[in-house]
Design a protein around this motif. Structure first.
Motif, PDB file in Angstrom:
ATOM      1  N   ARG A 175      99.872  20.313  23.586  1.00 51.92           N
ATOM      2  CA  ARG A 175     101.067  21.104  23.310  1.00 51.92           C
ATOM      3  C   ARG A 175     101.868  21.323  24.587  1.00 51.92           C
ATOM      4  NH1 ARG A 175      99.747  25.813  18.855  1.00 51.92           N
ATOM      5  NH2 ARG A 175      98.497  24.527  17.437  1.00 51.92           N
ATOM      6  N   TYR A 176     101.214  21.162  25.714  1.00 50.17           N
ATOM      7  CA  TYR A 176     101.872  21.391  26.995  1.00 50.17           C
ATOM      8  C   TYR A 176     102.101  20.089  27.761  1.00 50.17           C
ATOM      9  CZ  TYR A 176     100.757  26.128  25.687  1.00 50.17           C
ATOM     10  OH  TYR A 176     100.655  27.316  24.997  1.00 50.17           O
ATOM     11  N   ASP A 177     102.302  19.001  26.999  1.00 52.17           N
ATOM     12  CA  ASP A 177     102.750  17.734  27.568  1.00 52.17           C
ATOM     13  C   ASP A 177     104.237  17.828  27.910  1.00 52.17           C
ATOM     14  OD1 ASP A 177     100.421  16.279  27.580  1.00 52.17           O
ATOM     15  OD2 ASP A 177     100.840  15.185  25.725  1.00 52.17           O
ATOM     16  N   SER A 178     104.611  17.228  29.014  1.00 55.90           N
ATOM     17  CA  SER A 178     106.003  17.237  29.449  1.00 55.90           C
ATOM     18  C   SER A 178     106.937  16.608  28.420  1.00 55.90           C
ATOM     19  CB  SER A 178     106.124  16.490  30.783  1.00 55.90           C
ATOM     20  OG  SER A 178     107.474  16.296  31.126  1.00 55.90           O
ATOM     21  N   ASP A 179     106.550  15.442  27.873  1.00 58.92           N
ATOM     22  CA  ASP A 179     107.447  14.759  26.935  1.00 58.92           C
ATOM     23  C   ASP A 179     107.640  15.572  25.661  1.00 58.92           C
ATOM     24  OD1 ASP A 179     104.796  14.317  26.274  1.00 58.92           O
ATOM     25  OD2 ASP A 179     104.992  12.155  26.001  1.00 58.92           O
ATOM     26  N   PHE A 180     106.591  16.214  25.186  1.00 61.93           N
ATOM     27  CA  PHE A 180     106.676  17.042  23.983  1.00 61.93           C
ATOM     28  C   PHE A 180     107.553  18.269  24.225  1.00 61.93           C
ATOM     29  CE2 PHE A 180     104.390  20.247  21.154  1.00 61.93           C
ATOM     30  CZ  PHE A 180     105.027  19.826  19.991  1.00 61.93           C
ATOM     31  N   LEU A 181     107.387  18.912  25.370  1.00 64.93           N
ATOM     32  CA  LEU A 181     108.204  20.066  25.710  1.00 64.93           C
ATOM     33  C   LEU A 181     109.664  19.680  25.897  1.00 64.93           C
ATOM     34  CD1 LEU A 181     105.802  21.787  28.272  1.00 64.93           C
ATOM     35  CD2 LEU A 181     106.228  22.506  25.918  1.00 64.93           C
ATOM     36  N   THR A 182     109.905  18.494  26.467  1.00 65.63           N
ATOM     37  CA  THR A 182     111.273  18.027  26.663  1.00 65.63           C
ATOM     38  C   THR A 182     111.947  17.735  25.326  1.00 65.63           C
ATOM     39  OG1 THR A 182     110.630  17.055  28.789  1.00 65.63           O
ATOM     40  CG2 THR A 182     112.720  16.325  27.845  1.00 65.63           C
ATOM     41  N   MET A 183     111.203  17.134  24.397  1.00 63.73           N
ATOM     42  CA  MET A 183     111.734  16.912  23.054  1.00 63.73           C
ATOM     43  C   MET A 183     112.179  18.229  22.425  1.00 63.73           C
ATOM     44  SD  MET A 183     109.821  15.944  19.512  1.00 63.73           S
ATOM     45  CE  MET A 183     109.369  17.689  19.399  1.00 63.73           C
ATOM     46  N   GLN A 184     111.360  19.275  22.567  1.00 58.43           N
ATOM     47  CA  GLN A 184     111.706  20.569  21.996  1.00 58.43           C
ATOM     48  C   GLN A 184     112.991  21.113  22.617  1.00 58.43           C
ATOM     49  OE1 GLN A 184     108.319  23.368  21.678  1.00 58.43           O
ATOM     50  NE2 GLN A 184     107.005  21.628  22.163  1.00 58.43           N
ATOM     51  N   LYS A 185     113.135  20.929  23.931  1.00 54.76           N
ATOM     52  CA  LYS A 185     114.340  21.403  24.609  1.00 54.76           C
ATOM     53  C   LYS A 185     115.583  20.701  24.078  1.00 54.76           C
ATOM     54  CE  LYS A 185     115.210  20.022  28.876  1.00 54.76           C
ATOM     55  NZ  LYS A 185     115.222  19.914  30.363  1.00 54.76           N
ATOM     56  N   VAL A 186     115.488  19.400  23.878  1.00 55.00           N
ATOM     57  CA  VAL A 186     116.634  18.643  23.381  1.00 55.00           C
ATOM     58  C   VAL A 186     116.993  19.078  21.962  1.00 55.00           C
ATOM     59  CG1 VAL A 186     117.431  16.345  22.695  1.00 55.00           C
ATOM     60  CG2 VAL A 186     116.226  16.660  24.871  1.00 55.00           C
ATOM     61  N   ILE A 187     115.993  19.227  21.101  1.00 52.88           N
ATOM     62  CA  ILE A 187     116.257  19.662  19.728  1.00 52.88           C
ATOM     63  C   ILE A 187     116.922  21.044  19.732  1.00 52.88           C
ATOM     64  CG2 ILE A 187     115.176  20.372  17.562  1.00 52.88           C
ATOM     65  CD1 ILE A 187     113.089  18.160  18.017  1.00 52.88           C
ATOM     66  N   ALA A 188     116.406  21.947  20.567  1.00 53.42           N
ATOM     67  CA  ALA A 188     116.939  23.307  20.624  1.00 53.42           C
ATOM     68  C   ALA A 188     118.383  23.338  21.109  1.00 53.42           C
ATOM     69  CB  ALA A 188     116.061  24.174  21.526  1.00 53.42           C
ATOM     70  N   SER A 189     118.801  22.334  21.870  1.00 53.33           N
ATOM     71  CA  SER A 189     120.185  22.294  22.370  1.00 53.33           C
ATOM     72  C   SER A 189     121.196  22.116  21.250  1.00 53.33           C
ATOM     73  CB  SER A 189     120.349  21.156  23.383  1.00 53.33           C
ATOM     74  OG  SER A 189     120.403  19.885  22.715  1.00 53.33           O
ATOM     75  N   GLY A 190     120.772  21.591  20.116  1.00 49.77           N
ATOM     76  CA  GLY A 190     121.669  21.373  18.985  1.00 49.77           C
ATOM     77  C   GLY A 190     122.536  20.135  19.091  1.00 49.77           C
ATOM     78  N   LYS A 191     122.437  19.412  20.186  1.00 50.90           N
ATOM     79  CA  LYS A 191     123.319  18.262  20.399  1.00 50.90           C
ATOM     80  C   LYS A 191     123.028  17.096  19.464  1.00 50.90           C
ATOM     81  CE  LYS A 191     124.246  19.395  25.224  1.00 50.90           C
ATOM     82  NZ  LYS A 191     124.089  19.003  26.662  1.00 50.90           N
ATOM     83  N   LEU A 192     121.817  17.050  18.903  1.00 53.73           N
ATOM     84  CA  LEU A 192     121.468  15.973  17.983  1.00 53.73           C
ATOM     85  C   LEU A 192     121.992  16.226  16.575  1.00 53.73           C
ATOM     86  CD1 LEU A 192     117.748  15.425  19.030  1.00 53.73           C
ATOM     87  CD2 LEU A 192     119.684  13.958  19.602  1.00 53.73           C
ATOM     88  N   GLY A 193     122.399  17.461  16.310  1.00 52.78           N
ATOM     89  CA  GLY A 193     122.781  17.810  14.954  1.00 52.78           C
ATOM     90  C   GLY A 193     121.547  17.956  14.078  1.00 52.78           C
ATOM     91  N   GLU A 194     121.741  17.872  12.765  1.00 48.21           N
ATOM     92  CA  GLU A 194     120.612  17.982  11.846  1.00 48.21           C
ATOM     93  C   GLU A 194     119.616  16.857  12.088  1.00 48.21           C
ATOM     94  OE1 GLU A 194     119.568  17.751   7.057  1.00 48.21           O
ATOM     95  OE2 GLU A 194     121.658  17.758   7.736  1.00 48.21           O
TER      96      GLU A 194
END
Length: 339
Positions: A123-142
């Motif tokens: 759960r504390y992998d860098s790539d997994f945490l980075t994915m969460q950050k990108v999703i939370a930014s809202g830039k991907l849309g739905e």
């Protein structure tokens, strides 16, 4: 101070636990038990008692937390033994052999008013945490689709095994990482499609899996194989407005294999610019963007931070019992697809 004893002195204890449990002033590793104490090449740490007498852990009033790093088949027995002696317990993954075992040991710990938890450090992998950050930014849309890959090119591993074993399978040993990531972040799916194979033939090792988790319009896929000469992207996330591709995986394991430990090394597990993922999206004004995303820092020590807070300060566990039981249930169902 939280004082810890380990059951098991192999790769799990020495590579994936000690570098992190010895990385905090409020954690004290006191004792390590192994049945065959001298059958190991791992360097012994100073100021730790190494013993082949398990009572040195179970009967030591100083030890509050027992960490179980043995083969999965013995997890339940050792966990119950530790609980019977009033110890909190942290168990390597896969947590237990079956969902029934998981549910049983969780209930037993509650009856003893003790804590037991699975070591889901990914759960504390860098790539997994980075994915969460990108999703939370809202830039991907739905969100529409997420692909999570965990690939190797190690054909010698399945080729060297001429029989099928549920608990030594690729799904149990490696699917447990990504399945937990899915369940912890996206929640329980409406349904799952399983594609679990033995590429070398019936009766051989399970060496491939492809699981699809469905959440209304969103599909989350986890895929892995021992026969990928060139690995697929670690994460590929697709939304209505954009896509995020992270090619490389968390680097903590890379550094751990080199005995390049976290304490005293500020760049431990840190991505360099060539490892950053790429976010491509259309903004609300219809403008096209392509940008590198600086990776979040992975840190497996956070598992020990979490359990310290739960035991010493009574805070809620971050890794929930129902999540762990669900992961085991999915492993059980998945392995039936190829056995």
């Amino acid at each position: 101070m939280l004082t810890i004893g380990y059951i098991g002195n192999g790769k799990s204890t020495n590579r994936y636990h000690l570098p992190f449990s010895m990385n905090r002033d409020y954690l004290n590793v006191k004792t390590i038990y192994a049945r065959h104490l001298y059958k190991t090449d791992w360097t012994r740490m100073d100021n730790i008692l190494y013993t082949d007498d398990i009572t040195n852990i179970l009967h030591d009033p100083d030890i509050q937390l027992v960490v179980i790093c043995t083969h999965t088949e013995s997890h339940y027995t050792y966990a119950k033994m530790a609980l019977d002696h009033g110890k909190h317990v942290l168990v390597e993954k896969p947590f237990m052999l079956t969902k029934d075992e998981a549910d049983s040991i969780f209930q037993y710990a509650k009856e003893k008013n003790l804590l037991i938890q699975c070591y889901q450090n990914r759960r504390y992998d860098s790539d997994f945490l980075t994915m969460q950050k990108v999703i939370a930014s809202g830039k991907l849309g739905e969100l529409l689709e997420v692909e999570m890959h965990y690939d190797y090119y190690r054909p010698e591993t399945p080729e060297s095994i001429d029989h099928f074993s549920t608990y030594q399978s690729y799904l149990y040993g490696h699917g447990v990482h990504t399945i937990d990531q899915v369940i912890s972040y996206f929640g329980e799916p409406q349904h799952i499609h399983y594609d679990v194979r033995q590429l070398l033939g019936t009766g051989r090792m399970n060496d491939y899996f492809d699981l699809d988790f469905y959440y209304d319009r969103l599909k989350v896929s986890i895929k892995s194989s021992f026969f990928r000469l060139i690995a697929r992207p670690s994460f590929a996330v697709y939304g209505k407005k954009g896509v995020f591709i992270k090619q490389t995986e968390d680097r903590q394991e890379e550094h751990l294999k080199l005995f390049y430990l976290s304490k005293g090394h500020a760049d431990f597990g840190i991505d360099r610019p060539e490892h950053y993922g790429t976010l491509t999206y259309i903004d609300d004004q219809g403008q096209y963007h392509e940008e590198k995303v600086i990776s979040e820092q992975g840190d497996y020590t956070r598992i020990y931070d979490d359990i310290y807070e739960a035991i010493i300060h009574g805070r809620e566990k971050q890794i929930k019992d129902h999540q762990t039981s669900k992961v085991i249930e999915i492993l059980e169902k998945g392995i039936k697809e190829c056995s």
